[in-house]
Enzyme design. Structure first.
Site, PDB file in Angstrom:
ATOM      1  CE  LYS A  39     -11.500   7.471  -1.077  1.00 49.51           C
ATOM      2  NZ  LYS A  39     -11.268   6.331  -0.143  1.00 49.51           N
ATOM      3  CE  LYS A  62      -4.004   8.788   3.478  1.00 51.78           C
ATOM      4  NZ  LYS A  62      -4.134   8.519   4.816  1.00 51.78           N
ATOM      5  CE  LYS A  83      -9.481  15.065   2.138  1.00 55.62           C
ATOM      6  NZ  LYS A  83      -9.959  14.022   2.484  1.00 55.62           N
TER       7      LYS A  83
END
Ligand code: TYM
Length: 331
Positions: free
Chosen positions: A114, A199, A196
């Protein structure tokens, strides 16, 4: 609470829920609620570790709650609540910060991913995210944490914190175990099956949202990336097909072996639309129920208020114990 074991898990309201969230986690939340004391949270405090638009965050928080209920979580059986409504999560996170080593937090792969993705906003909250997650879990003396495989490392960190804390202050926290399903723990992107399903993927064809319309679901499955060899089998070198087999197996309640047998000798032309159709049928009642629930904000408010009251009661018991153990004067 009774002497049943305790389950805790959470989902971030940072966008729309995907089929990965459902098959990897929420589907199991529902199965577990019959046998355990279950506590399921909408983790809005985790969501703000990346920038959120405030109105959207408020809307998405209610949407996740509505989707929990639409996926079969029963507010009479499970505690459903919003994380920021129970301040003890932040209180315990502070104490646990003082029992978490900088080095171990630095090793969290999700933090590394992230922070690489949001280079303009590598905030301390993002770094501290797994400690807040440990607080969520430990606050309720949780025995088991149903999650997808991407959260395993965070549950491991929570376990390390328990070991360290209990080593200094014995019998404070229950040691939690991750509960990771055999099939579905990592649903992959339909467009790039080595990644993966997420969204936040820029490619809209990579993920299925729980609220997607049937025609969109069918289109995304028909376009799903497979490979040149047309056999429908689970294999390491066939990530696309293996992923579709897992999805079909979970959507129809079969084993992956049964799916391989059903499609032996058939091609992708039969298989991909069959997976699409199975997912359409799986999600149809969830979508309709969510839409209905979102029209009834009073009901949702009643659910999250009652949930927060029950969660706060349990959380307070742990906080009193923790504050006593670390040496704070009783207020
Ligand atoms: P979140 O919101 O990213 O995802 C919610 C749950 O969905 C699972 N999941 C998947 N499972 C299979 N395949 C996928 N493609 C997939 N994508 C997501 C996640 O593993 C997760 O179980 N940090 C957590 C939220 C959290 C939490 C907690 C969980 C906060 N506190 C305490 C458990 C206990 C998260 O970001 O999940």
């Amino acid at each position: 609470m009774s002497d049943k074991k305790t389950i805790f898990s959470g989902v971030q309201p940072s966008g729309k829920l995907t089929l990965g969230n459902y098959l990897g986690a929420i589907k199991n939340f529902q199965l577990l609620q019959e046998e355990y004391n279950c506590i399921y949270c909408v983790v809005d405090m985790h969501a703000i570790t990346v920038r959120q638009e405030p109105a959207a965050l408020r809307r998405q928080t209610l949407e996740v709650l509505a989707q929990y209920i639409a996926c079969g979580l029963d507010p009479e059986k499970s505690i459903l609540f919003v994380q920021s409504h129970v301040p003890a999560h932040a209180e315990l996170a502070w104490v646990l910060n003082c029992f978490t080593m900088f080095g171990e937090a630095s090793r969290m792969t999700q933090f590394k991913d992230k922070s690489a993705k949001h280079t303009d906003n590598v905030n301390v909250g993002l770094f501290d995210y797994p400690v807040l997650m440990a607080a969520d879990i430990l606050l309720y003396q949780t025995d088991m944490v149903p999650v997808g495989v991407d959260q395993r490392q965070h549950v491991e960190l929570a376990r390390n914190i328990v070991q360290r804390f209990n080593g200094i202050h014995p019998d404070t926290f229950v040691m939690p175990e991750p509960y990771i399903p055999k099939t579905g723990a990592k649903i992959m992107s339909l467009a790039d099956p080595v990644r993966k399903m997420s969204k936040s993927d820029e490619n809209q064809n990579g993920f299925i949202l729980l609220m997607d319309k049937p025609e969109d679901i069918m289109r995304k499955f028909k376009r799903a990336v497979t490979d040149s060899d047309s056999r429908i089998i689970v294999a390491d070198d066939k990530p696309g097909v293996s992923n579709l087999i897992s999805i079909y197996a979970l959507a129809t309640g079969q084993t992956t072996e049964a799916v391989e047998a059903e499609f032996a000798g058939k091609g992708y032309g039969d298989f991909k639309p069959a997976v699409g159709q199975a997912v359409v049928e799986l999600l149809r009642p969830i979508r309709t129920k969510t839409e209905d629930l979102l029209k009834n904000k009073d009901y949702l408010e009643q659910v999250y208020r009652a949930g927060a009251a029950k969660a706060s009661y349990l959380a307070r018991k742990t906080m009193d114990k923790v504050y006593r153990k670390v040496g704070f004067v009783k207020r």
